[in-house]
Write a protein that holds these residues in place. Structure first.
Motif, short mmCIF file in Angstrom:
data_model
loop_
_atom_site.label_atom_id
_atom_site.label_comp_id
_atom_site.label_asym_id
_atom_site.label_seq_id
_atom_site.Cartn_x
_atom_site.Cartn_y
_atom_site.Cartn_z
N MET A 1 -17.89 -44.43 -52.20
CA MET A 1 -19.09 -44.21 -52.99
C MET A 1 -18.74 -44.59 -54.44
N PRO A 2 -19.64 -45.29 -55.10
CA PRO A 2 -19.38 -45.65 -56.49
C PRO A 2 -19.28 -44.41 -57.38
N SER A 3 -18.68 -44.59 -58.53
CA SER A 3 -18.48 -43.44 -59.41
C SER A 3 -19.70 -43.21 -60.30
N THR A 4 -20.86 -43.32 -59.73
CA THR A 4 -22.09 -42.97 -60.44
C THR A 4 -22.28 -41.47 -60.32
N PRO A 5 -23.08 -40.88 -61.19
CA PRO A 5 -23.33 -39.44 -61.05
C PRO A 5 -23.87 -39.08 -59.66
N THR A 6 -24.76 -39.91 -59.11
CA THR A 6 -25.29 -39.63 -57.77
C THR A 6 -24.16 -39.68 -56.73
N GLY A 7 -23.32 -40.70 -56.82
CA GLY A 7 -22.21 -40.82 -55.88
C GLY A 7 -21.25 -39.66 -55.97
N GLN A 8 -20.97 -39.23 -57.18
CA GLN A 8 -20.07 -38.09 -57.37
C GLN A 8 -20.68 -36.80 -56.82
N LEU A 9 -21.98 -36.63 -57.01
CA LEU A 9 -22.63 -35.43 -56.50
C LEU A 9 -22.70 -35.46 -54.96
N ILE A 10 -22.90 -36.63 -54.40
CA ILE A 10 -22.86 -36.77 -52.93
C ILE A 10 -21.48 -36.38 -52.42
N ASP A 11 -20.43 -36.90 -53.08
CA ASP A 11 -19.06 -36.55 -52.68
C ASP A 11 -18.83 -35.04 -52.75
#
Length: 169
Positions: A1-11
């Motif tokens: 997952m990319p290190s976008t805020p959305t990606g980080q929150l998904i992680d």
């Protein structure tokens, strides 16, 4: 997952989903043991009391009768002193909350993550607050129950038939 805020929150939602799954299942396994312990503590005094008053035992071996009498009278207050009934209630509540949170974090990662980040974050915040609240109770079953839950989950016991069918298709 990319290190976008959305990606980080998904992680993070996935991590919390996994943690809630292991914790919830370990609590459920621990509950089974605690309920068995409670059953033994409720039934044992009756059993030992009956043995102690049984003529064959009381006349044949007064020592055995005395030990049975002692056990019949010591087990109930010893059980009460463990406060096991309160612990069972606490684990029932916490295990249910962890299992519910597991499902909510999964839903957040799968469904809400497609919404704009601010909406996604707003839907996740109450989940993290609930998680913090249930963790504040600091319930800690013995470590080997966590190990048992890992084994049980990794064996596929908690996979949905729907997901298994999708994986094999």
């Amino acid at each position: 997952m990319p290190s976008t805020p959305t990606g980080q929150l998904i992680d993070e939602c996935r991590r919390q989903e996994e943690g809630c799954n292991y914790t919830g299942v370990s609590f459920l396994i621990w509950l089974r043991w605690m309920k068995a312990f409670r059953l033994v503590c409720y039934v044992a005094p009756v059993f030992f009391g009956a043995l102690a008053t049984w003529k064959i035992v009381s006349q044949g071996s007064p020592t055995t009768a005395a030990v049975c009498t002692l056990l019949a009278t010591v087990i109930p207050p010893a059980y009460k002193a463990t406060r096991a009934d309160k612990a069972i209630e606490d684990y029932i509540t916490a295990s249910g909350e962890f299992i519910n949170l597991r499902d909510r974090f999964r839903q957040a990662a799968n469904i809400y993550s497609h919404e704009p980040f601010t909406q996604f974050e707003a839907k996740c915040k109450p989940l993290f607050d609930r998680l913090e609240k249930v963790r504040a109770r600091s319930l800690t079953p013995p470590n080997w129950f966590f190990w048992l839950s890992q084994k049980k989950i990794q064996s596929g016991d908690y996979k949905h038939d729907y997901d298994i069918a999708r994986e094999s298709a």
